[in-house]
Design a protein around this motif. Structure first.
Motif, mmCIF file in Angstrom:
data_model
loop_
_atom_site.group_PDB
_atom_site.id
_atom_site.type_symbol
_atom_site.label_atom_id
_atom_site.label_comp_id
_atom_site.label_asym_id
_atom_site.label_seq_id
_atom_site.Cartn_x
_atom_site.Cartn_y
_atom_site.Cartn_z
ATOM 1 N N TYR A 1 0.865 -1.176 0.000
ATOM 2 C CA TYR A 1 0.000 0.000 0.000
ATOM 3 C C TYR A 1 0.907 1.234 0.000
ATOM 4 N N ASP B 1 -15.950 0.916 3.094
ATOM 5 C CA ASP B 1 -14.783 1.795 2.958
ATOM 6 C C ASP B 1 -13.497 1.044 3.251
ATOM 7 N N ALA C 1 -10.374 0.385 0.603
ATOM 8 C CA ALA C 1 -8.982 0.741 0.920
ATOM 9 C C ALA C 1 -8.051 -0.431 0.637
#
Length: 331
Positions: A226, A316, A320
């Motif tokens: 990430y 959400d 992500a």
């Protein structure tokens, strides 16, 4: 003689009036003193966890008890390993953190929900395991307005803590299980139940290292990362650069390693835009690695947009997880 009588009468009225004024002032002072004493007594009896005796009962495992016979969880419970829940302390909703369980309660098929049955079952069982009742009443509109926007689970499953809602709140203090907070409410149609096992927050985020990347590529054939980019752009941020530097170090550890850099997004927004953005970000990482001394012949870069989600794009948190860069071993 008449004049003297009038003067005497007026003097008597004046004395009585003064006495009444003094008496009223004394009464007002007494009321203020009583109110002040009540406030002092209220503050001295405020909740203190240290005042709760330890329970010696075998509490079992979280959430520590089953629903009474004939009752069931209405929907899927809100079950979190770490979250916040608000409980009425001295009539004010206060946050506590830890392992959380929140449900709506209803009757099994063919049964009718009884408020008294639910409340009596809870009351008797909690008393049997050494729980202490801390609050039994309603919070005010003012108390509700002060906290409701701070509660991330407001309006969710098993949500308790609305003004004019009867709330019963218990605390179980256990040397083995820690502090356990239980609150419930009910009407003639259904009930709600919250259980929180208090725990301190434990940080689980760790820095991505070159060794982690090498291990993932060796054992799994891919490494999911990430990397932070500027919003809706392909520029790598300062934090993202630290991850890219670790990728470069990993590739330098094994000079024969070749990787495909894949960019991925969630499904928010325009499909074509997401595809281009993910491709630009993958190429941005590749160009950054080349600038770090990695031979471009060892690298490929491609964006897939939202075509290959890791998980469903339904929350959400899941979105992500899907916004990621994958390194895939190609040799």
């Amino acid at each position: 003689m008449l004049k003297r009588t009038v003067l005497l009468f007026m003097g008597s009225v004046l004395i009585l009036s003064c006495n009444k004024t003094v008496k009223e002032e004394n009464n007002e002072t007494s009321v203020q003193e009583i109110e002040k004493q009540d406030e002092t007594q209220a503050s001295s009896t405020s909740f203190n966890i240290e005042d709760i005796p330890y329970s010696t009962a075998d509490l079992g495992d979280f959430p520590f008890f089953k629903l009474p016979k004939g009752l069931k969880e209405m929907n899927k419970p809100l079950l979190r390993n770490f979250d916040v829940c608000f409980f009425p302390i001295d009539g004010i909703m206060k946050p506590f953190e830890g392992k959380l369980y929140k449900i709506n309660v209803n009757a099994e098929r063919g049964e009718e929900f009884s408020q008294r049955y639910f409340e009596k079952s809870m009351e008797d069982y909690l008393a049997s395991v050494g729980a202490v009742k801390v609050f039994d009443g309603e919070i005010t509109r003012e108390a509700y307005d002060k906290y409701e926007k701070e509660d991330p689970n407001k309006g969710g499953e098993g949500d308790i803590g609305y003004f004019n809602e009867p709330i019963k709140f218990y605390v179980i203090r256990s040397k083995e299980k820690g502090n356990i907070y239980v609150q419930y409410s009910a009407d003639n149609a259904s009930g709600k139940l919250n259980v929180l096992q208090e725990e301190a927050f434990k940080q689980t985020i760790t820095k991505v290292t070159a060794d982690d990347i090498v291990k993932d590529l060796s054992e799994k054939g891919k490494s999911i990362l990430y990397i932070n980019f500027d919003v809706d752009k392909s520029n790598v941020t300062k934090e993202g650069q630290e991850v890219v530097n670790q990728i470069a170090t990993a590739l330098k550890k094994d000079s024969t390693l070749k990787i495909a850099i894949e960019g991925h997004t969630d499904n928010t927004g325009d499909v074509a835009h997401n595809k281009k953005l993910s491709n630009d970000r993958a190429n941005s990482v590749m160009n950054n690695l080349v600038a770090n001394g990695i031979d471009k012949a060892r690298l490929t870069a491609k964006g897939f947009g939202a075509e290959k989600p890791l998980v469903a794009n339904d929350t959400d948190d899941n979105k992500a997880k899907n916004r990621r860069v994958e390194l895939v071993k190609i040799n």
